[in-house]
Design an enzyme around this catalytic site. Structure first.
Site, PDB file in Angstrom:
ATOM      1  N   SER A 191       7.163 -11.322 -60.494  1.00  0.00           N
ATOM      2  CA  SER A 191       7.440 -11.653 -61.890  1.00  0.00           C
ATOM      3  C   SER A 191       6.161 -11.621 -62.720  1.00  0.00           C
ATOM      4  O   SER A 191       5.057 -11.492 -62.192  1.00  0.00           O
ATOM      5  CB  SER A 191       8.112 -13.024 -61.986  1.00  0.00           C
ATOM      6  OG  SER A 191       7.301 -14.015 -61.401  1.00  0.00           O
ATOM      7  N   SER A 237       4.383 -13.712 -64.193  1.00  0.00           N
ATOM      8  CA  SER A 237       3.336 -14.712 -63.992  1.00  0.00           C
ATOM      9  C   SER A 237       2.449 -14.408 -62.792  1.00  0.00           C
ATOM     10  O   SER A 237       1.429 -15.060 -62.587  1.00  0.00           O
ATOM     11  CB  SER A 237       3.964 -16.100 -63.822  1.00  0.00           C
ATOM     12  OG  SER A 237       4.868 -16.102 -62.736  1.00  0.00           O
ATOM     13  N   THR A 275      12.091 -15.106 -63.104  1.00  0.00           N
ATOM     14  CA  THR A 275      11.946 -15.305 -61.659  1.00  0.00           C
ATOM     15  C   THR A 275      13.332 -15.593 -61.110  1.00  0.00           C
ATOM     16  O   THR A 275      13.839 -16.711 -61.231  1.00  0.00           O
ATOM     17  CB  THR A 275      10.991 -16.469 -61.352  1.00  0.00           C
ATOM     18  OG1 THR A 275       9.724 -16.214 -61.963  1.00  0.00           O
ATOM     19  CG2 THR A 275      10.794 -16.635 -59.851  1.00  0.00           C
ATOM     20  N   HIS A 283     -19.616  -6.282  -5.922  1.00  0.00           N
ATOM     21  CA  HIS A 283     -21.001  -6.609  -5.554  1.00  0.00           C
ATOM     22  C   HIS A 283     -21.327  -8.086  -5.761  1.00  0.00           C
ATOM     23  O   HIS A 283     -22.357  -8.569  -5.283  1.00  0.00           O
ATOM     24  CB  HIS A 283     -21.996  -5.722  -6.309  1.00  0.00           C
ATOM     25  CG  HIS A 283     -22.240  -6.106  -7.734  1.00  0.00           C
ATOM     26  ND1 HIS A 283     -21.681  -5.431  -8.802  1.00  0.00           N
ATOM     27  CD2 HIS A 283     -23.004  -7.092  -8.276  1.00  0.00           C
ATOM     28  CE1 HIS A 283     -22.099  -5.984  -9.932  1.00  0.00           C
ATOM     29  NE2 HIS A 283     -22.903  -6.991  -9.639  1.00  0.00           N
ATOM     30  N   ASP A 319     -16.859  -0.482  -6.941  1.00  0.00           N
ATOM     31  CA  ASP A 319     -17.339  -1.849  -7.198  1.00  0.00           C
ATOM     32  C   ASP A 319     -16.240  -2.671  -7.870  1.00  0.00           C
ATOM     33  O   ASP A 319     -16.295  -2.996  -9.052  1.00  0.00           O
ATOM     34  CB  ASP A 319     -18.588  -1.786  -8.081  1.00  0.00           C
ATOM     35  CG  ASP A 319     -19.250  -3.142  -8.253  1.00  0.00           C
ATOM     36  OD1 ASP A 319     -18.919  -4.059  -7.474  1.00  0.00           O
ATOM     37  OD2 ASP A 319     -20.101  -3.270  -9.151  1.00  0.00           O
ATOM     38  N   SER A 354     -21.933  -9.274 -14.739  1.00  0.00           N
ATOM     39  CA  SER A 354     -21.211  -8.300 -13.921  1.00  0.00           C
ATOM     40  C   SER A 354     -19.814  -8.814 -13.583  1.00  0.00           C
ATOM     41  O   SER A 354     -19.600 -10.012 -13.390  1.00  0.00           O
ATOM     42  CB  SER A 354     -21.981  -8.036 -12.624  1.00  0.00           C
ATOM     43  OG  SER A 354     -23.220  -7.441 -12.897  1.00  0.00           O
TER      44      SER A 354
END
Length: 750
Positions: free
Chosen positions: A263, A265, A338, A508, A562, A680
């Protein structure tokens, strides 16, 4: 032609005689505050007042420059002089079975209320409450209860009056507010079979009060959490009160209706924030594996349907976001009103049409859940009562006490003075322990809400790849899969939760520690009580890993294969600090990526590693998320060849593939962060569609930036030392992962 008319017709041709452009007067200052203009002093411009925290604009927060060059006169007041008034919190009208101090007509910001119960009664709620700058008391309603009734004493909120003092099954209580206060919540509540009161707590508030973003965000954030938490009928039957908000079974379907006020506003900038907030909600919901259809309706004097749940494209997140992005602010340029009624009526028509589709199975229709999100900046001023449209919606969905979870209406007002609390309260759903109606001070607060609402602390199932990305989340909440692996008290490696009982890490980490009963895996945030240490029930180390396997070839260390899996002695309780990451090539990752059923592991690799340089992350020793760029294709070759120049580590190396096989991803260029010793085994991960996927794990590198004693200090590589880091590529070790995780994770075809 009449001579006078001829002269009048010629007037516009002469600049000196032209009519001056209309503009509104500039005598609109506010005492103690400031103001902004959306379009200068021109007709259509919106003037917005602002006051320091703890004060509010009076008599209005905004004014419109009308087409006649005059400012809109505030309704319901004769005063046009704007001032900043101090905020006050309401005083209690009554307090049962106890006493409170001090007794004032109203309370200033920062003032306290203290409550104490009589003998034989126990205090529930907050013993001390403070008046906040938004006109609301902090804490919870203080209640003195003896626990003698079927339902607990529902209490009397500050400023309220209650009629009804019996709390047995079927008994009702009614609430009203003292003079000049507005009631939100349920004016009438009934004691139910399960010992819970119907509806939601009645709260009395000042008309100018509003909600802070930090109060609204948890409520809406929980909505998203419980939308996902209700995953199956077994979990639904649990009696835990998880504060169910927007709720859906993953096997079910959600219709989400977004209603955006356009609206007059609402300024253009504010409307863009409405669109952005709606987009955030859409993106978050679509990031989870649920079936959802989205409707988008903008409204002013009349509604405009941008997208309907009846359209196939309403189920495509890209289509939905494009539709939101392309909404034109000028679509309602001539709409000054609105009309919330017509917007909700459009939702009703949409529901009715879907229900009456020829192919719609009545049982399937009954299982669709519906959530309406209304974003507005004002009171409905045309089209009739929006409550009538809500009643029609409830009728078509057959909403009763048993089916109340199938409809949620969230009414969010923006602008504390010109939004009607009573109307929003009438529109929002009423459910025990929940709030569905909010008023925020401005659109900036609305934006903050949607930034901070992404809380997953209530998700009880191990849905993967969900991190809390809100601005106030801790490091562990952002990466809740991250764990620390240590023998006794010394930290040595990191890892990632990939289910509620299994951790993925580097092999590892275990080469020098045979007695794994001494090892512990720390899950959760060590800075919070939620952190917990787990013993290792089983460690599965890749049989292909042998760091010294190429020593005879002059290669001191080799990190092929690994990879390791750890089974914890207990399952991890899911929380905002502990949750698994998505592993590619699994069904969970397929759903999170929004891939079609039948997608393959190769499809996942194309989706996640689809460039020669891919932004990714790992977690540092101090918990920070650091950045790297993973190299693939031709860039991978350029990345790894630097190893040949590192004669300190590999003095006799002639073929780089002897140490860097295609099992490894490479990073370290473009100013990347380098992992430290001790990091790791941690996940190398990336984000897609607000979910996180582990594509690798930290294995080894040419330079340790944490050579010092401080884990918060990372030093750049010295002159002549070129950093490179290598990470196990999980796409290359799929056979091993599938062999050991069969029955734990479900995999898609290779």
């Amino acid at each position: 032609m009449d001579p006078l008319m001829a002269v009048l017709c010629l007037l516009p041709l002469y600049p000196g005689l032209a009519t001056a452009a209309l503009s509104c007067p500039k005598n609109v200052n506010i005492s103690g505050g400031s103001f902004t203009l959306s379009n200068g002093w021109n007709p259509g411009s919106i003037l917005t007042y602002s006051c320091p925290l703890g004060h509010y604009p009076y008599p209005v927060v905004t004014r419109l420059c009308k087409s006649n060059g005059q400012w809109q006169i505030p309704r319901s007041t004769r005063s046009t002089k704007a001032i900043c008034k101090p905020v006050r919190c309401p005083a209690p009208v009554s307090f049962e079975n106890g006493v409170y101090i001090p007794r004032l007509g109203s309370h200033p910001v920062g003032g306290n209320l203290s409550f104490e119960c009589e003998d034989g009664f126990t205090l529930r709620g907050s013993a001390v409450r403070q008046c906040r700058p938004n006109g609301m008391w902090d804490g919870e309603t203080a209640v003195c209860d003896n626990g003698a009734s079927h339902c607990p004493n529902p209490g009397i909120s500050v400023g309220a009056v209650r009629t009804g003092s019996r709390f047995g099954l079927g008994d009702k209580v009614r609430y009203r507010c003292s003079s000049n206060l507005v009631l939100t919540g349920s004016a009438e509540r009934e004691c139910q079979d399960d010992g819970v009161w119907s509806g939601t707590e009645a709260i009395c508030r000042q008309p100018y009060s509003y909600d802070f973003p930090e109060d609204v965000a948890p409520a809406l954030g929980t909505s998203f959490s419980h939308l996902l938490a209700t995953t199956n009928p077994i979990q639904q039957k649990k009696k835990q009160n998880l504060g169910r908000k927007i709720q859906i079974q993953r096997s079910g379907h959600l219709n989400l209706y977004l209603l955006l006020d356009a609206s007059q506003s609402v300024s253009k900038d504010d409307f863009e924030i409405f669109k952005d907030s709606a987009s955030r909600m859409v993106d978050r919901i679509f990031s989870f594996e649920i079936k959802v259809s989205v409707a988008i309706i903008t409204f002013a004097s009349k509604p405009k349907i941008i997208m309907s749940v009846l359209e196939d494209r309403s189920r495509d997140v890209t289509e939905v976001e494009n539709s939101l992005r392309n909404i034109n602010y000028k679509d309602h340029e001539n709409g000054t009103g609105t009309n919330i009624y017509e917007a909700l009526h459009a939702v009703y028509i949409m529901m009715n049409n879907q229900m009456n589709r020829p192919h719609m199975n009545p049982g399937a229709w009954q299982e669709i859940r519906h959530a309406i999100i209304l974003l507005t900046d004002g009171k409905s001023n045309m089209g009739g009562s929006p409550k009538v449209a809500v009643d029609n919606i409830k009728e078509v969905l057959n909403i009763n006490q048993k089916r109340k979870d199938y409809l949620d209406i969230y009414a969010i007002g923006v602008g504390s003075l010109h939004v009607d609390w009573k109307e929003l309260n009438n529109l929002g759903s009423k459910k025990d322990g929940e709030r569905h109606a909010f008023i925020l001070k401005d659109v900036q607060a609305l934006s903050q809400v949607f930034e901070h609402m992404l809380d997953v602390s209530q998700l009880t199932d191990p849905i993967c790849g969900v991190g809390n990305m809100s601005a106030n989340a801790s490091a562990q909440e952002r990466t809740p899969w991250h764990v620390t692996i240590k023998p006794k008290s010394q930290e040595t490696c990191r890892g990632a939760l990939i289910s509620d009982q299994w951790v993925l890490t580097a092999a590892h980490c275990f080469r020098n520690a045979e007695d794994r009963t001494l090892w512990r895996v720390s899950v959760g945030d060590p800075n919070f009580q939620g952190s917990k240490e787990f013993q290792i029930e089983e460690a599965v180390i890749s049989p292909g890993f042998n760091v010294f396997s190429k020593k005879s070839q002059g290669i001191p260390e080799f990190y092929g294969d690994d990879i390791a899996l750890l089974k914890l002695t207990q399952k991890v309780k899911m929380s905002t600090h502990a949750r698994p990451i998505c592993l590619p090539c699994t069904v969970g990752a397929n759903l999170a990526l929004r891939k079609l059923p039948g997608s393959t592991c190769r499809d996942h690799e194309k989706e996640l590693l689809n460039q020669v340089s891919i932004p990714a992350h790992f977690v540092a020793l101090n918990g920070d998320k650091l950045n790297i760029n993973l190299k693939t294709g031709s860039e991978w070759t350029n990345c790894v060849k630097v190893v040949l120049k590192d004669k300190t580590t590999f003095p006799n190396l002639t073929d780089v593939r002897e140490v860097v096989t295609d099992q490894f991803l490479c990073s370290g260029t473009q100013g990347d962060d380098s992992p430290c010793k001790g990091e790791s085994g941690g996940a190398v991960f990336l984000e897609r569609r607000l979910r996180f996927f582990q594509v690798g794990l930290v294995s080894w590198g040419l330079y340790n930036p944490c050579g010092g004693s401080s884990k918060n200090s990372r030093k750049p590589a010295p002159h002549g030392k070129v950093p490179r880091d290598f990470h196990i590529n999980l796409f290359r070790l799929q056979p091993w992962l599938r062999q050991h995780l069969e029955g734990i994770l479900n995999f898609v075809p290779l």
